[in-house]
Design a protein around this motif. Sequence first.
Motif: not given
Lengths: 180, 180
Positions: A87-93, A97-98
């Motif tokens: 979850a943290r990894v996806t969140h960071i990605l 992306q911004e």
Amino acid sequence: MDRRQRKTRAAILGAFIGLLKEKSYGKITVQDIIDAADVGRTTFYTHFETKDDLLRSLCGEIFEHVFSHDLGKEKTHDFSEEHDTRARVTHILYHLQEHMDYLPGIVSGESGEVFMAFFKEHLKGLFAHAREAEGCAVPRDYIQNHMVCDFAETVRWWTRNARYTPEEISSFFFETTPLL
Amino acid sequence: MDRRQRKTRAAILGAFIGLLKEKSYGKITVQDIIDAADVGRTTFYTHFETKDDLLRSLCGEIFEHVFSHDLGKEKTHDFSEEHDTRARVTHILYHLQEHMDYLPGIVSGESGEVFMAFFKEHLKGLFAHAREAEGCAVPRDYIQNHMVCDFAETVRWWTRNARYTPEEISSFFFETTPLL
DNA sequence: TTTGTTACCGAACATCGTGTTCTCTTTTAT
DNA sequence: ATAAAAGAGAACACGATGTTCGGTAACAAA
């Protein structure tokens, strides 16, 4: 802090980001930046020690933003370790992306080293619990470096293949490591 | 080719390597090189277009040497794929070790990008058969980049932790990837 | 040995980007 | 109103890169 200072600093950083969308860090001169920001040469050097200092400031702001709402920094969650990390990894990605529109100008060349160093520093905590390999005694140092480089290089690859979503990149990452 | 040319070219490359043992590529000037090689400025620029050209030439020679006796380039061996790859990897590490004394000066900073790009280019063939991940559709591109970066970054780590043997590094590498 | 070619020397030069220093003007806080 | 701080703008010094030119030495072929 003076209102003028904030405006000027923002103008310089904004101009810098704008230029990074056109050309890579190495091809951008201080002259380009102050022209785009419409500030005097002296002003630039009162805000930033050198061109590299500006780069480091930008990297600092990027990762402050990207890691600021990191769920896992306070250990209040009840997920399993793997789920938590995923979850943290996806969140960071998602947050990375911004910045995707100007990241290509910064992740390669001389600036790439700086960017990656910042990134890896911030990533250390994320993979602290990576499993040790079973059969053989792989040093903790190696595991740490392996995970951090793996993810950082994944992101670098992503900037050149931006058609994938954060979830997809996250999947690719977790499918190819046995340590999480 | 003239004897003088060969001697001069060797002198420049030798001086360059000597300087890399003392300081990193970014801190080495053309003046340093021609002083150490004891050649004229003009001579340098007749042999190499720019300082970067010299760097690329050195990288070319390094990897020509490191990959020249690569067992696996002709497919005459009867090993299993993994055993074959493992032997080739260890072999490459042995040859890289011979350059270990000046690699630290070249693997970081601006020159690091060039060095790693050369390295990754040569590594492409080595991991062409890396297994695809099972459950999820990870793109071939991603796998390729993942393996190549994994190994190249492992070598970079090794230059900062040179106390390990080629066999040990090879073990660490294979213990932490499920794709070979 | 002579002759023409090629490599090398070295010193000067132009160029470019960096970072500094100066004076002067404008904005801000009190 | 006035002092302090921020910015403009132009000039400057510096360092490194890459080039140019006239002269010298080595080489290879006659």
